[in-house]
Write an enzyme that holds these catalytic residues in place. Structure first.
Site, PDB file in Angstrom:
ATOM      1  CG  ASP A  46      29.936  34.812  14.031  1.00  0.00           C
ATOM      2  OD1 ASP A  46      29.945  36.065  14.078  1.00  0.00           O
ATOM      3  OD2 ASP A  46      30.789  34.137  13.416  1.00  0.00           O
ATOM      4  N   GLY A  47      28.740  36.992  16.801  1.00  0.00           N
ATOM      5  CA  GLY A  47      29.461  37.693  17.857  1.00  0.00           C
ATOM      6  C   GLY A  47      30.792  38.276  17.435  1.00  0.00           C
ATOM      7  CG  HIS A 139      44.027  45.820  41.145  1.00  0.00           C
ATOM      8  ND1 HIS A 139      43.201  46.264  42.161  1.00  0.00           N
ATOM      9  CD2 HIS A 139      44.473  44.604  41.532  1.00  0.00           C
ATOM     10  CE1 HIS A 139      43.149  45.355  43.117  1.00  0.00           C
ATOM     11  NE2 HIS A 139      43.915  44.339  42.760  1.00  0.00           N
ATOM     12  CG  ASP A 181      42.586  45.864  50.921  1.00  0.00           C
ATOM     13  OD1 ASP A 181      43.520  46.652  50.690  1.00  0.00           O
ATOM     14  OD2 ASP A 181      41.767  45.533  50.053  1.00  0.00           O
ATOM     15  CE  LYS A 204      39.972  42.587  51.798  1.00  0.00           C
ATOM     16  NZ  LYS A 204      39.125  43.055  50.697  1.00  0.00           N
ATOM     17  NE  ARG A 206      39.297  38.590  50.393  1.00  0.00           N
ATOM     18  CZ  ARG A 206      38.170  39.128  49.954  1.00  0.00           C
ATOM     19  NH1 ARG A 206      37.058  38.437  50.017  1.00  0.00           N
ATOM     20  NH2 ARG A 206      38.160  40.348  49.464  1.00  0.00           N
ATOM     21  CG  ASP A 234      33.319  42.839  40.960  1.00  0.00           C
ATOM     22  OD1 ASP A 234      32.177  42.997  40.492  1.00  0.00           O
ATOM     23  OD2 ASP A 234      34.102  41.980  40.538  1.00  0.00           O
ATOM     24  CB  ALA A 236      29.317  46.751  46.891  1.00  0.00           C
ATOM     25  CB  THR A 238      35.160  43.972  50.714  1.00  0.00           C
ATOM     26  OG1 THR A 238      35.405  42.594  50.420  1.00  0.00           O
ATOM     27  CG2 THR A 238      36.258  44.496  51.614  1.00  0.00           C
TER      28      THR A 238
END
Length: 338
Positions: A46-47, A139, A181, A204, A206, A234, A236, A238
């Site tokens: 079931d994971g 990050h 950025d 940039k 958005r 992620d 790619a 950007t």
């Protein structure tokens, strides 16, 4: 310092090759065999995640090596359950070595009625019995403050500086480091300072999330070899668009140095077909077959740095020494020789 025999490593399923590489590197440092603790980390039908540790870890200084990369929730649960298993087995101290800290992009409320998931994950990790974190290029640096336990955040910049100086040694005067950025300027400036190069920015704007409306180059890149620096790639979109804008602005070639190659969806195909000559990533996330086969993607190892970080943590010595490029030269011996 508490008297312990040797540091012991255990790995989840997120990045077993990196865990084994760290163990090999530690074996070289210690002059004796360092291997991963024998354990099984499996899933029921079931994971549900199930962990069983086959070796005695009572009173040991344990280091869990586990990125919380895709599938993020599965790998996060593995980390938490391994920690619980070690705590209930009377391990003296548990340190989580998290090369890629997932959920780090959810570090603040960007609009009403949204979570701060990075803080929730930090709470879960501490509650699981983990007493210290060793990670790479968070990050957002303020995530360290989400934890009520010590966090050592290593940086890829010293390793990238070694790599740039090696591969661009004949033309460093023509290199310009570029932030994709405004938010990443500090990271790009750090690398530019280490290699003694100029700095530029791609601004940039958005219209909505996931869609780039306009990009403008701030700084002179005409006739330069541009190196884009960022922490995460992620899809790619950007990154590839920034490379195109730089070429249009007069750059002779574009390379990218990204710490964490998430590379989901169409990322590898975009990079392969882009104007970028090369993308350099670390192995903080286990590379897929597509990444390994891509002709313009190169992987820089992090095992030497993490192995030294683990040993310094175990011995109670400074981890911040790994922030210096000069310190890493002997650690990466043979990789960046002339």
């Amino acid at each position: 310092m508490i008297d312990r025999s040797e540091p012991k490593l255990i790995s989840g399923n997120a990045n077993v090759p990196l865990a084994k590489a760290i163990a090999r590197r530690m074996s070289l440092h210690r002059g004796m065999s360092v291997s991963l603790v024998d354990a099984r980390v499996e899933r029921f039908n079931d994971g549900e995640v199930f962990v069983e540790v086959y070796e005695n870890v009572r009173g040991e200084d344990m280091f869990i090596i586990q990125s919380t990369s895709k599938p993020a929730n599965d790998h996060l649960m593995e980390l938490l359950i391994i920690a619980d298993a070690l705590k209930r087995s009377s391990a003296a101290r548990i340190t989580a070595v998290i090369p890629y800290f997932g959920y780090a992009r959810q570090d603040r409320r960007t609009k009403a009625r949204t979570p701060i998931s990075a803080k929730l994950v930090a709470n879960m990790i501490a509650q699981a019995g983990i007493e210290r974190i060793l990670t790479l290029d968070l990050h957002a640096a303020q995530i360290q403050g989400f934890f009520d336990i010590p966090v050592d955040n290593l940086y890829a910049a010293p390793v990238f500086a070694l790599d740039v100086k090696h591969h661009f040694r004949e033309r460093l005067q023509d290199v310009t480091v570029v932030s994709p950025d405004v938010g990443g300027v500090a990271r790009a400036r750090e690398l530019a300072k280490r290699i003694g190069c100029a700095l530029a920015i791609v601004d940039k704007r958005r219209e909505k999330p996931g869609e780039i409306a306009e990009m403008t180059v701030i700084g002179d890149v005409k006739g330069k070899s541009c190196i884009i620096v960022d922490d995460i790639c992620d899809t790619a979109g950007t990154l590839c668009k920034a490379a195109e804008v730089l070429i249009e602005a007069g750059a002779t070639e574009v390379h990218s140095y990204i710490t964490h190659g998430v590379l989901s969806g169409p990322a590898v195909e975009r990079i392969t077909n882009s104007v970028m000559k090369s993308l350099v990533i670390t192995d903080s996330i286990a590379p897929t077959e597509a990444v390994l086969a891509a002709p313009n993607i190169r992987i820089v190892p992090t095992a030497p740095m993490f192995a030294q970080g683990i040993l310094n943590t175990w011995k109670g010595t400074s981890v911040s020494s790994l922030f210096d490029t000069e310190t890493l030269i002997p650690i990466y011996e043979g990789l960046y020789t002339e």
